[in-house]
Design an enzyme around this catalytic site. Sequence first.
Site, PDB file in Angstrom:
ATOM      1  CG  HIS A 155      47.290  33.458  53.606  1.00  0.00           C
ATOM      2  ND1 HIS A 155      47.189  34.486  54.632  1.00  0.00           N
ATOM      3  CD2 HIS A 155      47.474  32.505  54.233  1.00  0.00           C
ATOM      4  CE1 HIS A 155      47.109  33.850  55.862  1.00  0.00           C
ATOM      5  NE2 HIS A 155      47.599  32.475  55.688  1.00  0.00           N
ATOM      6  CB  SER A 276      32.213  42.650  26.010  1.00  0.00           C
ATOM      7  OG  SER A 276      32.315  43.870  25.368  1.00  0.00           O
ATOM      8  CD  GLU A 289      30.939  39.719  36.876  1.00  0.00           C
ATOM      9  OE1 GLU A 289      31.909  40.177  37.071  1.00  0.00           O
ATOM     10  OE2 GLU A 289      29.991  39.380  35.965  1.00  0.00           O
TER      11      GLU A 289
END
Length: 475
Positions: A155, A276, A289
């Site tokens: 979980h 970034s 990703e």
Amino acid sequence: MNLRSGRLDKKMTKGAAEYTSSLEADKKIFESDIKCNFAHVLMLKNEKIIDDEVADKILEALTKLKDEGFDALTFDHSVEDIHMAIENYVTDMVGIGIAGFMHTAKSRNDQVATDIRLTLRGKIIEIQLNILEFIEGIVKLAEEHKETVTIGYTHLQHAQPITIAHNFMAYAQALKRDYQRLADTYKRVNQNPLGSAAMTTTSFPINRELTTKLLGFDSYLENSMDGVSARDFIAETVFDLATLCTSLSKMCEEMVLWSTYEFGIIEMADEFSSTSSIMPQKKNPDVAEVARAKSTVVNGELITIMTILKAIPYTYNRDLQEITPHLWNSIKVANDTLKIVSDMVLSVTINKERCLELAGANFGTVTDLADVMVRERNIPFRTAHKIVGRLVNLCIEMDLEIGDVDSGFIDGIANDLGFDKLKLSNDLIKKALDPLENVKMRQVPGGPSPEMVQLACNNMKNFLKEEYAKKGVEN
Ligand code: ARG
């Protein structure tokens, strides 16, 4: 050579021709189509269905085309597909009086099904070899981290200590099944539809055993209607690839989480990270990703293929043509994702201190404290579970660490709950709560102890050896 000139008076409109053309995707089956034609013509010659000289001239033209490659073909919008383009090439080389015999006892319907299977065989093997290579890298990494304990999650909450090796070997097991699934599918891909012709075979005495042998198929498909219409081998392959991509995507997800400040378990290699444009401190896991997102494309392709297939009647329908590009795209996405995820995963740096810190924090070891109570004092596991559950509750309330717990504290709780004192030795308690000891005690096959992980690694190395040998690859 104009295929339409007999039956049809008018040309297709440019729009209709372009809309229905398969030429773009057909590039993938160029070499296979030459092979298919070659085997067919050899068979026609062998069975004396066409004259030796005719056959030899066609075979010569096909060999020349193979050497010259795809660019030797000429197309205009009247050329529907690769089969016509190749027939046109042969016709230009040897004339219609010879080339016109090439298509005897053959249809584009059995030809295209044969070509796809031939090309797909090679692609499956290529992907399988890349899976083996990835597994090999994982085993190596696992062997270095058999004692690198960290926390395992259920979980996404701290559950029980594991090792990095055990976690990575879980990936290897999933990849092994992905490999085996492809191996199983390969058996159904490697069957020969050639000889089915349009849909009912032919009245010429063709020899299907011979083309099966020449093309390296295991057997031929026994029903000609099935032969030209079956594409379940494509659906099955794409399902296998979707499952492989699911394995890869799950790994990416884990790598993204593990590389966060909060987890801090790994650091991604710079080579697989971005920064970034505004926040100078950022190190972003972009490869993971993008791979996570790209792998979903294969799920989409699978649905598209299944949906095209589900309502077309027997036998050949042009809809089938529209399945093939989705197969090639699935192969490309899956293989590209496999290679990049493999390189990325195998280049991460493991933060051992953080791993140990997580393993010991947040009561992740207390299942074993309950187990010790059961083993030492023969109390029911449910009783032990209750005592330890209450113990954790109290620790949180009193702001205590699990390391602060001793025998007296446990017995106080046991008494409060109406149970006998357990009088466990503090040494035993300490050992049960130590993450590395905790992992080492799991001596059951399939478990995370260093011995069991080594056993799993050894078994995996044997598997790799056997599979590489089957594929004729030295490792
Ligand atoms: N381009 C077609 C395909 O990929 C080849 C077979 C065409 N057959 C036909 N009867 N139109 O399926």
